[in-house]
Enzyme design. Structure first.
Site, mmCIF file in Angstrom:
data_model
loop_
_atom_site.group_PDB
_atom_site.id
_atom_site.type_symbol
_atom_site.label_atom_id
_atom_site.label_comp_id
_atom_site.label_asym_id
_atom_site.label_seq_id
_atom_site.Cartn_x
_atom_site.Cartn_y
_atom_site.Cartn_z
ATOM 1 N N LYS A 1 0.851 -1.205 0.000
ATOM 2 C CA LYS A 1 0.000 0.000 0.000
ATOM 3 C C LYS A 1 0.878 1.244 0.000
ATOM 4 C CE LYS A 1 -1.710 1.765 4.001
ATOM 5 N NZ LYS A 1 -1.440 3.197 4.228
ATOM 6 N N ASN A 2 1.891 1.272 0.876
ATOM 7 C CA ASN A 2 2.642 2.522 1.052
ATOM 8 C C ASN A 2 3.604 2.809 -0.082
ATOM 9 O OD1 ASN A 2 1.135 2.946 3.281
ATOM 10 N ND2 ASN A 2 2.692 2.300 4.747
ATOM 11 N N CYS B 1 -4.952 12.170 12.250
ATOM 12 C CA CYS B 1 -5.756 10.954 12.324
ATOM 13 C C CYS B 1 -5.518 10.370 13.703
ATOM 14 C CB CYS B 1 -5.379 9.985 11.221
ATOM 15 S SG CYS B 1 -3.826 9.213 11.551
ATOM 16 N N ARG C 1 0.202 14.957 13.118
ATOM 17 C CA ARG C 1 1.041 14.541 11.985
ATOM 18 C C ARG C 1 1.357 15.773 11.136
ATOM 19 N NH1 ARG C 1 -1.366 9.057 9.538
ATOM 20 N NH2 ARG C 1 0.752 8.874 8.676
ATOM 21 N N ASP D 1 3.878 0.447 12.321
ATOM 22 C CA ASP D 1 2.610 -0.090 11.806
ATOM 23 C C ASP D 1 2.349 -1.509 12.300
ATOM 24 O OD1 ASP D 1 2.915 1.583 8.598
ATOM 25 O OD2 ASP D 1 2.250 2.264 10.554
ATOM 26 N N ARG E 1 -8.806 -0.175 3.909
ATOM 27 C CA ARG E 1 -7.928 0.814 3.275
ATOM 28 C C ARG E 1 -6.585 0.201 2.927
ATOM 29 N NH1 ARG E 1 -6.900 6.144 6.318
ATOM 30 N NH2 ARG E 1 -5.500 6.199 4.535
HETATM 31 C C1 EPZ Z 1 4.103 6.843 6.715
HETATM 32 O O1 EPZ Z 1 3.332 7.915 7.206
HETATM 33 C C2 EPZ Z 1 3.142 5.688 6.521
HETATM 34 N N1 EPZ Z 1 2.105 6.067 5.579
HETATM 35 C C3 EPZ Z 1 2.499 5.316 7.842
HETATM 36 O O2 EPZ Z 1 1.720 4.148 7.608
HETATM 37 C C4 EPZ Z 1 3.603 4.963 8.838
HETATM 38 O O3 EPZ Z 1 3.000 4.707 10.093
HETATM 39 C C5 EPZ Z 1 4.571 6.133 8.972
HETATM 40 O O4 EPZ Z 1 5.098 6.468 7.670
HETATM 41 C C6 EPZ Z 1 5.752 5.812 9.877
HETATM 42 O O5 EPZ Z 1 6.385 4.648 9.438
HETATM 43 C C7 EPZ Z 1 2.367 5.979 4.255
HETATM 44 O O6 EPZ Z 1 3.460 5.598 3.857
HETATM 45 C C8 EPZ Z 1 1.249 6.359 3.329
HETATM 46 P P1 EPZ Z 1 6.300 10.046 8.684
HETATM 47 P P2 EPZ Z 1 3.994 9.415 7.201
HETATM 48 O O7 EPZ Z 1 6.314 11.311 7.936
HETATM 49 O O8 EPZ Z 1 4.847 9.550 6.010
HETATM 50 C C9 EPZ Z 1 6.787 13.298 12.117
HETATM 51 C C10 EPZ Z 1 -0.178 2.832 7.634
HETATM 52 O O9 EPZ Z 1 -0.762 2.285 8.583
HETATM 53 N N2 EPZ Z 1 6.779 14.301 11.039
HETATM 54 O O10 EPZ Z 1 7.380 9.059 8.471
HETATM 55 O O11 EPZ Z 1 2.908 10.384 7.447
HETATM 56 C C11 EPZ Z 1 5.450 12.610 12.260
HETATM 57 O O12 EPZ Z 1 4.595 13.371 13.082
HETATM 58 C C12 EPZ Z 1 0.308 4.246 7.790
HETATM 59 O O13 EPZ Z 1 0.086 2.299 6.528
HETATM 60 C C13 EPZ Z 1 7.041 15.630 11.347
HETATM 61 O O14 EPZ Z 1 7.254 15.978 12.512
HETATM 62 O O15 EPZ Z 1 4.913 9.325 8.496
HETATM 63 C C14 EPZ Z 1 5.828 11.303 12.905
HETATM 64 O O16 EPZ Z 1 5.964 11.490 14.309
HETATM 65 C C15 EPZ Z 1 -0.104 4.839 9.136
HETATM 66 N N3 EPZ Z 1 7.049 16.559 10.351
HETATM 67 C C16 EPZ Z 1 7.196 11.000 12.303
HETATM 68 O O17 EPZ Z 1 7.668 12.247 11.760
HETATM 69 C C17 EPZ Z 1 6.830 16.204 9.037
HETATM 70 O O18 EPZ Z 1 6.867 17.096 8.165
HETATM 71 C C18 EPZ Z 1 7.161 9.974 11.179
HETATM 72 O O19 EPZ Z 1 6.197 10.404 10.252
HETATM 73 C C19 EPZ Z 1 6.578 14.839 8.738
HETATM 74 C C20 EPZ Z 1 6.572 13.909 9.748
#
Ligand code: EPZ
Length: 429
Positions: A22-23, A117, A122, A305, A397
Site C-alpha cells: 500500500k505505502n 488521524c 502529523r 505499523d 484501506r
Molecule cells: C508513513 O506515514 C506511513 N504512511 C504510515 O503508515 C507509517 O506509520 C509512517 O510512515 C511511519 O512509518 C504511508 O506511507 C502512506 P512520517 P507518514 O512522515 O509519512 C513526524 C499505515 O498504517 N513528522 O514518516 O505520514 C510525524 O509526526 C500508515 O500504513 C514531522 O514531525 O509518516 C511522525 O511522528 C499509518 N514533520 C514521524 O515524523 C513532518 O513534516 C514519522 O512520520 C513529517 C513527519
C-alpha cells in the site's frame, strides 16, 4: 457501515499470498504524473486507498485503463488542473504526494492541508521546508496549501525528523528540479527504494535511496515506464504475528524477507519458530511465548505499523512486556479496545506495559485506524467466544481481502452490515 464477526480460539494454518505494498503504491501512483507517456503498474493492492488514488488521478484528467485486478495503465498526457478534488483528497493523507508531483510537472499545486488521524499530530513542516528550499513559494489559506515555483532548483535539505512522507514528496519534486538535490537524514524504508526505482525507470536520476543520503539530479523529461510494486511488508508482518498469536502454523508467501528482519528477530526472541526462505517465511506459534520489550523505530527498526498487532501478541506472553512507541505521539487507541477483551495494559506517555498470559474474551470493539483494526481482528481470533469489530472500512484501506485470506487460514469470520446483526442474539435482524 459494516462490521466483522469473529468466533475465537482459532489457530491459523496454511499459506497466504501477500499483496503489493500500500505505502509504495500510494507514492508511485501520484509520481506517475511526472510523465505524459504511458505507465504500466502491476502488483497494485486491491484496497480502498488505491481506489481513491485512482479516482484522484481520473479527476485530474489522467486516462486510466485497468489491466486486471492488480494492474493498470495510465497516461497522464492531458492533466487539466493542479488542484486534486477536495472530497477525494481528504479521504487519505497520502494524497499530499500530489504536492510534489504537481509541483514537479506544472510548477504549481493546490492541495488541502491533510487531516490528522488517530496516530496523534502529523505535521508536514518538513515537506514544506523542503519545497521552499527547492524554490517553491507556499501560501496556506482557507485550509489549502498553495505551492508555486517558476523553476525548481536543486538544494541540500536536511530533514529534522526521519519522515517517509517528506522523503517521498521531496524526492518526487527534486526529480524535476534543475541541478542536484541532496536529501539528508532521509527515511530508508523499502517503499522509498521502490519509488526511486520507478522514478529512475521513467528517466529520473536518483541514487542512495534506502540510505539516509539520497542524491537526486533533476531531469526535464520523463518517459513512460513499467513497474511491479514490491510486496507489502506490513501485511506480511501482520500475518506472521497473527500466526504466532493464535498458536498456528502459517507460510507467508510472495514477500521479501529482508524487509521483515526486525519482525522476524522479535518473534524469535519471543520463542516463536520462524523459518526464512528466499521468498517466504514460515511462522509456527508455540505454547508459551516469552514476554519482550518492543520499541518502534524508522526502518530497519521494528515498524510502528506493526506495533498494534505486536501488542496483541504480547498479551499472550506470560509476564510483563513493555512497548515504546518512538515514531508517533499517541498510537495507542487500540489499548482501550483490547482492555474490553480482558487485556491488562497500562499506558504512560509513549510507553505501554502489558501483563500477558491472561487470555482474552470476545467483545464488541471498534477499529480506529487500519493497523488497530487488523490488531483487533487478531485479538478476536485468539479470544474465547465471539467478537464484533466495527468500522472495518479502516481495515479495507490497507489490507486486500483480509477476511478472505484469514478464512483460507481457518478463521471463523464473517462480514455483515451493521444493522443486520445483533450481538446479543448472534442473529441477523
Ligand atoms: C508513513 O506515514 C506511513 N504512511 C504510515 O503508515 C507509517 O506509520 C509512517 O510512515 C511511519 O512509518 C504511508 O506511507 C502512506 P512520517 P507518514 O512522515 O509519512 C513526524 C499505515 O498504517 N513528522 O514518516 O505520514 C510525524 O509526526 C500508515 O500504513 C514531522 O514531525 O509518516 C511522525 O511522528 C499509518 N514533520 C514521524 O515524523 C513532518 O513534516 C514519522 O512520520 C513529517 C513527519
Amino acid at each position: 457501515m459494516e462490521k466483522i464477526i469473529v468466533r475465537g480460539k482459532t489457530a491459523l494454518s496454511g499459506r497466504v499470498k501477500i499483496s503489493g505494498s500500500k505505502n509504495a503504491a500510494v507514492a508511485i501512483l501520484p509520481a506517475a504524473i511526472l510523465t505524459a507517456g504511458t505507465v504500466f503498474i502491476e502488483n497494485l493492492p486491491d484496497i480502498t486507498d488505491v481506489h481513491t488514488m485512482i479516482c484522484i488521478l481520473e479527476n485530474l484528467g489522467v486516462s486510466i485503463r485497468r489491466r486486471g485486478k492488480n494492474a493498470l495503465e495510465l497516461t497522464p498526457s492531458s492533466i487539466a488542473k493542479i488542484a486534486p478534488s477536495y472530497e477525494l483528497v481528504k479521504k487519505m493523507r497520502a494524497s499530499y504526494y500530489f504536492m510534489g508531483s504537481l509541483l514537479a510537472r506544472f510548477g504549481r499545486a493546490v492541495v488541502p492541508i491533510p487531516g490528522g488521524c488517530d496516530l496523534g499530530p502529523r505535521p508536514i513542516d518538513q515537506h514544506l521546508k523542503g519545497f521552499s528550499a527547492l524554490g517553491a513559494g507556499i501560501n496556506i489559506e482557507h485550509g489549502m496549501i498553495k505551492l508555486s515555483a517558476d523553476k525548481l532548483v536543486g538544494a541540500r535539505i536536511y530533514l529534522d525528523v526521519v519522515s517517509i512522507g517528506a522523503t517521498i514528496n521531496l524526492m518526487i519534486a527534486a526529480a524535476a528540479a534543475e541541478g542536484r538535490t541532496i536529501l539528508e537524514n532521509a527515511a530508508k524504508e523499502p517503499e522509498i527504494v521502490d519509488l526511486a526505482n520507478f522514478l529512475n525507470a521513467m528517466g529520473a536520476s536518483i541514487r542512495g535511496a534506502g540510505t539516509d543520503v539520497i542524491r537526486i539530479d533533476g531531469v526535464n523529461k520523463f518517459s513512460g515506464a513499467s513497474h511491479t510494486v514490491i510486496p507489502d511488508r506490513i501485511e506480511a508482518g501482520t500475518f506472521m504475528i497473527a500466526a504466532a498469536a493464535t498458536g498456528g502454523s502459517v507460510i507467508v508467501e510472495d514477500i521479501i524477507p529482508k524487509h521483515l528482519e526486525a519482525t522476524t528477530a522479535k518473534l524469535r526472541e519471543m520463542g516463536v519458530r520462524v523459518e526464512v526462505e528466499p521468498e517466504r517465511i514460515m511462522v509456527e506459534g508455540v505454547e508459551s511465548l516469552l514476554p519482550a520489550d518492543l520499541k518502534t523505530f524508522p526502518y530497519p527498526g521494528f515498524p510502528t505499523d506493526l506495533q498494534p498487532p505486536g501488542m496483541v501478541l504480547l498479551t499472550a506472553a506470560k509476564g510483563l512486556s513493555v512497548i515504546t512507541e518512538n515514531v508517533f505521539d499517541g498510537r495507542y487507541n487500540h489499548v482501550d479496545e483490547l482492555k474490553r477483551m480482558g487485556a491488562r495494559i497500562k499506558v504512560e506517555g509513549r510507553t505501554a506495559l502489558i501483563e500477558g498470559g491472561i487470555g482474552l474474551s470476545g467483545a464488541p470493539v471498534a477499529a480506529s485506524d487500519l493497523r488497530s483494526g487488523a490488531a483487533l481482528i487478531i485479538a478476536a481470533l485468539m479470544a474465547d467466544g465471539e467478537s464484533q469489530i466495527t468500522a472495518v472500512e479502516h481495515v479495507d484501506r490497507g489490507y486486500e481481502n483480509f477476511e478472505q485470506k484469514l478464512i483460507h487460514l481457518g478463521a471463523s469470520i464473517q462480514r455483515v452490515r451493521e444493522k443486520d446483526y445483533n450481538i446479543q442474539s448472534g442473529t441477523r435482524d
